[in-house]
Scaffold this motif. Structure first.
Motif, PDB file in Angstrom:
ATOM      1  N   UNK A 243       0.967  -1.247  -0.126  1.00  0.00           N
ATOM      2  CA  UNK A 243      -0.050   0.106   0.088  1.00  0.00           C
ATOM      3  C   UNK A 243       0.975   1.349   0.061  1.00  0.00           C
ATOM      4  N   UNK A 244       2.036   1.331   0.747  1.00  0.00           N
ATOM      5  CA  UNK A 244       2.656   2.570   1.023  1.00  0.00           C
ATOM      6  C   UNK A 244       3.951   2.311   0.940  1.00  0.00           C
ATOM      7  N   UNK A 245       4.526   1.209   0.556  1.00  0.00           N
ATOM      8  CA  UNK A 245       5.788   0.731   0.416  1.00  0.00           C
ATOM      9  C   UNK A 245       6.583   1.324  -0.935  1.00  0.00           C
ATOM     10  N   UNK A 246       7.918   1.663  -0.748  1.00  0.00           N
ATOM     11  CA  UNK A 246       8.484   2.120  -1.761  1.00  0.00           C
ATOM     12  C   UNK A 246      10.048   1.915  -1.913  1.00  0.00           C
ATOM     13  N   UNK A 247      10.547   2.467  -3.137  1.00  0.00           N
ATOM     14  CA  UNK A 247      12.133   2.193  -3.113  1.00  0.00           C
ATOM     15  C   UNK A 247      12.972   3.633  -3.031  1.00  0.00           C
ATOM     16  N   UNK A 248      14.140   3.368  -2.574  1.00  0.00           N
ATOM     17  CA  UNK A 248      14.782   4.699  -2.699  1.00  0.00           C
ATOM     18  C   UNK A 248      16.340   4.141  -2.859  1.00  0.00           C
ATOM     19  N   UNK A 249      17.137   5.191  -3.052  1.00  0.00           N
ATOM     20  CA  UNK A 249      18.533   5.017  -3.636  1.00  0.00           C
ATOM     21  C   UNK A 249      19.537   6.140  -2.633  1.00  0.00           C
ATOM     22  N   UNK A 250      20.682   5.610  -2.435  1.00  0.00           N
ATOM     23  CA  UNK A 250      21.575   6.337  -1.796  1.00  0.00           C
ATOM     24  C   UNK A 250      23.096   5.833  -2.144  1.00  0.00           C
ATOM     25  N   UNK A 251      24.062   6.812  -2.209  1.00  0.00           N
ATOM     26  CA  UNK A 251      25.263   6.304  -2.713  1.00  0.00           C
ATOM     27  C   UNK A 251      26.391   5.841  -1.434  1.00  0.00           C
ATOM     28  N   UNK A 252      27.319   5.637  -1.892  1.00  0.00           N
ATOM     29  CA  UNK A 252      28.411   5.079  -0.891  1.00  0.00           C
ATOM     30  C   UNK A 252      28.965   6.104  -0.061  1.00  0.00           C
ATOM     31  N   UNK A 253      28.621   7.544  -0.264  1.00  0.00           N
ATOM     32  CA  UNK A 253      29.296   8.538   0.565  1.00  0.00           C
ATOM     33  C   UNK A 253      27.964   8.887   1.494  1.00  0.00           C
ATOM     34  N   UNK A 254      26.959   7.858   1.628  1.00  0.00           N
ATOM     35  CA  UNK A 254      25.724   7.886   2.213  1.00  0.00           C
ATOM     36  C   UNK A 254      24.864   9.180   2.063  1.00  0.00           C
ATOM     37  N   UNK A 255      25.042   9.480   0.715  1.00  0.00           N
ATOM     38  CA  UNK A 255      24.058  10.895   0.278  1.00  0.00           C
ATOM     39  C   UNK A 255      22.863  10.024  -0.472  1.00  0.00           C
ATOM     40  N   UNK A 256      21.672  10.497   0.287  1.00  0.00           N
ATOM     41  CA  UNK A 256      20.473   9.876  -0.291  1.00  0.00           C
ATOM     42  C   UNK A 256      20.231  10.552  -1.746  1.00  0.00           C
ATOM     43  N   UNK A 257      20.142   9.969  -2.724  1.00  0.00           N
ATOM     44  CA  UNK A 257      19.946  10.237  -3.886  1.00  0.00           C
ATOM     45  C   UNK A 257      18.492  10.522  -4.389  1.00  0.00           C
ATOM     46  N   UNK A 258      17.639   9.405  -3.888  1.00  0.00           N
ATOM     47  CA  UNK A 258      16.112   9.516  -4.249  1.00  0.00           C
ATOM     48  C   UNK A 258      15.377   8.954  -3.186  1.00  0.00           C
ATOM     49  N   UNK A 259      14.391   9.525  -2.819  1.00  0.00           N
ATOM     50  CA  UNK A 259      13.606   9.326  -1.578  1.00  0.00           C
ATOM     51  C   UNK A 259      12.299   9.926  -1.766  1.00  0.00           C
ATOM     52  N   UNK A 260      11.046   9.199  -1.639  1.00  0.00           N
ATOM     53  CA  UNK A 260       9.835   9.962  -1.752  1.00  0.00           C
ATOM     54  C   UNK A 260       9.686  10.976  -0.580  1.00  0.00           C
ATOM     55  N   UNK A 261      10.175  10.889   0.700  1.00  0.00           N
ATOM     56  CA  UNK A 261      10.180  11.657   1.851  1.00  0.00           C
ATOM     57  C   UNK A 261      11.180  12.990   1.490  1.00  0.00           C
ATOM     58  N   UNK A 262      10.291  14.163   1.386  1.00  0.00           N
ATOM     59  CA  UNK A 262      11.119  15.362   0.922  1.00  0.00           C
ATOM     60  C   UNK A 262      12.304  15.718   2.106  1.00  0.00           C
ATOM     61  N   UNK A 263      11.967  15.093   3.274  1.00  0.00           N
ATOM     62  CA  UNK A 263      12.653  15.452   4.424  1.00  0.00           C
ATOM     63  C   UNK A 263      14.223  14.782   4.605  1.00  0.00           C
ATOM     64  N   UNK A 264      14.211  13.663   3.458  1.00  0.00           N
ATOM     65  CA  UNK A 264      15.322  12.790   3.599  1.00  0.00           C
ATOM     66  C   UNK A 264      15.929  12.710   2.290  1.00  0.00           C
ATOM     67  N   UNK A 265      15.208  13.215   1.246  1.00  0.00           N
ATOM     68  CA  UNK A 265      15.631  13.217  -0.147  1.00  0.00           C
ATOM     69  C   UNK A 265      16.693  14.272  -0.259  1.00  0.00           C
ATOM     70  N   UNK A 266      17.942  13.858  -1.039  1.00  0.00           N
ATOM     71  CA  UNK A 266      19.143  14.507  -1.221  1.00  0.00           C
ATOM     72  C   UNK A 266      19.743  15.069   0.145  1.00  0.00           C
ATOM     73  N   UNK A 267      19.793  14.182   1.113  1.00  0.00           N
ATOM     74  CA  UNK A 267      20.410  14.571   2.409  1.00  0.00           C
ATOM     75  C   UNK A 267      21.472  13.570   2.943  1.00  0.00           C
ATOM     76  N   UNK A 268      22.198  14.131   3.927  1.00  0.00           N
ATOM     77  CA  UNK A 268      23.409  12.899   4.476  1.00  0.00           C
ATOM     78  C   UNK A 268      22.622  12.228   5.391  1.00  0.00           C
TER      79      UNK A 268
END
Length: 829
Positions: A243-268
């Motif tokens: 129902x509300x599950x999702x996928x997200x991506x972060x890199x090896x430097x712990x930088x969140x590249x893609x996340x549906x939550x705007x508070x976490x997206x593109x943050x360390x």
């Protein structure tokens, strides 16, 4: 139409309660057996959907990485071509300058210096330039004033080697090539990675190079990567797990590249902590990457921030090319919600189905028990002697078929009782008028056989439907009390028709070669204990050891019948004598027997007594069925007629000689070779399971012109797991045989309408597929020529029969069966 009534009768109530119990037990079993499995299966499907979505996104990102790498390689190849073009243009320009200086007698060095100055200010693409050095490493042309005209031996790299000198020496050694090194932009002091094409011109003593800074190329690659991330972001927005599950991506430097939550997206996210274990969540996600294991942890929901009590599952894949971590995240309770909803719907549907089944059961109980009660009342009227009684039941089910068959049997029995004596008298008078005893007996035999055929068909329908009704409604005690007497009566009727067939020479024989003297001696010894002491029993063998081929049980039965007839003719006692002898008959031999005797060797079995003999009427009608002079009500009048039928079927002859001082009956049976052997029958299986396993899944064709007989056989075969096709005549059967390549076998009545019978159909199927399972059935067998071996190739089963008898006959046929040469149906000559 049957009107529904309250369940007042005991049978109806028991039947309804039985069906109710079965339905409830079935419902509980299915629910307990299937619902947990369905819930688990749906849960796993939802769980695997998360894994599938993750793998799909991983493959998409991997293809994007491959596209970026392809772009990198293509861009580098393009730069190599541009660098070669730039050096080639410079080469052409210098050559043109030197050629122009020669006619003007201009010094070469002065012309080149002017050219170097012009080349120094030439640039292309992103401020890239061309440089020229001599073979000693001096930069003759360079846009940067820090290096122009300078000797570059002192400019070294991190390893201590002179950069320009190394490039010049490499070009002199290789002629030309691409080299990577670090160099400063003309306006910057920081050294950057540079990629240059350098070519040596020994005729001029020069080395010309053109290069590109790799950070410019990486900027283009980075733009490509940013577009890939943007495309992935759009793709991930469309993917929902549960129902509300999702996928997200972060890199090896712990930088969140893609996340549906705007508070976490593109943050360390390096410092994000799991509240329960206080572990860094990014470390745990990296730990389970590509292991196939799921990371279980507690987290909050978007509508309940800070309430970290909801269990989540995450799968992680590591994309080495971009050094990304692609993760799926789903709440555990959402994975279970679909299975719970499906289970609730199944339960609701099951309850509705159960209620509908109960309504149908109530209707079915009324539908079955009412006509059975009506049929039972009619049976009681018939048993009391009222042959005009009718059930009045009309329906298309088994009970209707049973009622129709019962009414038809009663009607035919009434008609046969009224007309049989008249028909026999008329037929007997016709035969006596022609003074042809053999013809008269043949006609009576045909009549008896025809009656037996009709009765066997009727009994097959009645007995088959009675057994199906009993098996189908097993457990209803009152129903069994009604059906069992009818089943016993049907079997008694079958026994009577079998005796008629014995007279008509149409019963199946199981022949074997026996020593006749030994068998008669054993029979005489058996009779000594059965006859009164006033009768003196003797036996005399007037022949050496002689063999005949007969059905031993029927021979013994015939001898016992003759002995008992002799006993009845000597109520005050007397002598009963058995004897055997050999007789050779030739064409010139004249014998006063029931018909002319064929040439050959015969055993003569004589049974003589000192009784009252036969009256004239008894002598003329001795072999007729149901004719008897005895007053015992249990006597059927079939004894001597059965002897006659056995003798005729064994290719023999019979003669009665009677006087007031006694009578003698002589039987002539053809001799046989003692070497004749009978193939052993296949042993019966240990239990019916072996038979059912052998027959299950077979496709058999049932051929019978009586639709009700076909219906009974079809029901019996379906109960054995056999697939059934039906045909009403030979033409329809032959058409099915020709068009169905997967037909496994055939069950056919011997007597069929038209010019082709069951033997012909069986022969055609055997010709096409010799491995086919073939069984012939008959209420009575038509005449078969014993010299025609083709007519004796297939097993024969006598009607009526039950399911177990049919199954055993099919099993024997499948195993090789009794060939008709070993159990042939003889012919009355």
């Amino acid at each position: 139409m049957y009107r529904l009534k309250p369940l007042n009768s005991r049978l109806s109530r028991q039947f309804f309660l039985l069906l109710l119990s079965i339905l409830l037990a079935t419902f509980v079993f299915i629910y307990l057996y299937s619902v947990p499995l369905i819930k688990q299966t749906v849960f796993e499907i939802e769980r695997n959907a998360s894994r599938t979505a993750l793998n799909n996104v991983f493959e998409l990102a991997n293809r994007m990485y491959a596209n970026v790498e392809d772009y990198r390689n293509q861009t580098l190849k393009s730069q190599q071509q541009q660098l070669k073009v730039a050096v080639s243009i410079t080469e052409s320009y210098l050559s043109a300058v030197l050629q122009a200086a020669e006619p003007q007698a201009q010094p070469r060095e002065l012309a080149l210096a002017s050219a170097y100055e012009l080349i120094r200010h030439f640039n292309y693409r992103n401020q890239d330039y061309i440089w020229i050095a001599d073979h000693q490493g001096k930069l003759l042309s360079h846009p940067d004033p820090r290096f122009h005209g300078k000797n570059m031996h002192e400019l070294v790299d991190e390893t201590g080697h002179s950069i320009v000198t190394h490039l010049v020496q490499s070009a002199i050694r290789d002629g030309e090539g691409f080299y990577e090194y670090q160099w400063q932009r003309p306006t910057e002091a920081q050294a950057l990675d540079k990629y240059s094409y350098v070519k040596n011109y020994p005729e001029w003593g020069l080395v010309i190079g053109a290069g590109v800074f790799l950070d410019d190329l990486e900027k283009e690659i980075q733009q490509r990567k940013e577009r890939a991330i943007s495309e992935l972001r759009k793709a991930l927005q469309e993917i929902k797990v549960a129902k509300t599950g999702y996928l997200f991506i972060f890199d090896a430097h712990n930088q969140m590249l893609i996340h549906p939550n705007a508070n976490i997206d593109q943050t360390d996210i390096a410092e994000l902590i799991k509240p329960l274990s206080q572990n860094k969540i990014v470390a745990d996600l990296k730990r389970v990457a590509d292991t196939g294991s799921e990371l279980h942890y507690l987290w909050d929901k978007p509508n309940e921030p800070g309430n970290y009590v909801y269990e989540k599952l995450s799968l992680v894949r590591h994309l080495q090319g971009f050094d990304w971590y692609i993760c799926s995240s789903v709440y555990l309770d959402e994975l279970s919600s679909s299975s719970e909803k499906l289970s609730s719907r199944i339960l609701s549907l099951a309850i509705i189905t159960l209620l509908a089944a109960l309504g149908l059961a109530y209707f079915f109980v009324n539908r079955i028990t009412q006509p059975l009660e009506q049929l039972a009342q009619t049976a009681r009227r018939v048993s009391s002697g009222d042959l005009s009684a009718k059930s009045g039941i009309q329906s298309a089910d088994e009970v209707g078929v049973l009622a129709e068959s019962f009414d038809g049997m009663v009607e035919r029995l009434k008609n046969n009782i009224n007309t049989l004596d008249t028909q026999v008298k008329q037929r007997t008078e016709e035969l006596l008028a022609t003074n042809a005893r053999a013809q008269r007996m043949s006609a009576v035999g045909q009549l008896a056989g025809g009656l037996a055929h009709d009765f066997n068909n009727l009994l097959s329908i009645i007995l088959g439907n009675l057994l199906l009704a009993r098996d189908r409604y097993l457990g209803a005690e009152d129903l069994e009390e009604l059906l069992n007497p009818a089943i016993r009566a049907s079997k008694r009727g079958a026994e009577i028709t079998h005796r008629l067939l014995s007279f008509a020479c149409r019963q199946s024989l199981q022949t074997e070669t026996i020593a006749i003297e030994q068998r008669i001696r054993e029979t005489v010894e058996l009779l000594r204990g059965s006859l009164p002491e006033s009768i003196r029993l003797t036996y005399q063998a007037n022949s050496p050891q002689t063999y005949i081929r007969v059905d031993l049980s029927l021979l013994e039965n015939a001898l016992v019948n003759l002995a008992l007839n002799a006993r009845d003719a000597m109520p005050q006692g007397g002598n009963l004598h058995f004897s055997t002898s050999i007789l050779r008959v030739t064409q010139a031999t004249l014998l006063a027997l029931d018909e002319p005797v064929k040439s050959g060797d015969y055993v003569v079995i004589a049974i003589s007594d000192t009784g009252s003999g036969f009256s004239e009427d008894a002598y003329q009608r001795a072999y007729e069925p149901f004719y008897t002079t005895k007053q015992n009500p249990t006597n059927s009048g079939l004894g001597l007629s059965m002897v006659y039928g056995f003798v005729k079927q064994s290719q023999g002859y019979i003669h009665i000689q009677s006087s007031p001082q006694g009578s003698e009956i002589r039987l002539l049976l053809p001799t046989a070779s003692p070497e004749t052997s009978t193939p052993s029958l296949p042993q019966a299986p240990i239990n019916s399971a072996e038979i059912r396993q052998q027959l299950a899944g077979q496709l058999l064709l049932v051929v019978d012109d009586n639709a009700d007989v076909r219906a009974v056989i079809r029901s019996q075969l379906l109960g054995l797991g056999v697939h059934v096709l039906e045909a009403a005549d030979a033409e329809e059967a032959l058409q099915l045989i020709q068009t169905l390549p997967n037909l496994d076998g055939l069950i056919s009545d011997l007597m069929l309408p038209g010019h082709r019978d069951g033997k012909y159909i069986a022969a055609q199927l055997y010709q096409r597929r010799p491995q086919s399972l073939i069984l012939l059935i008959s209420g009575y067998s038509p005449e078969i020529d014993p010299e025609d071996r083709q007519s004796l190739d297939f097993p024969l089963l006598r009607k009526p029969f039950d399911q177990e008898t049919l199954a055993l006959a099919l099993w024997r046929a499948a195993k090789g069966g009794e060939a008709h040469e070993n159990r042939k149906t003889g012919v009355c000559d």
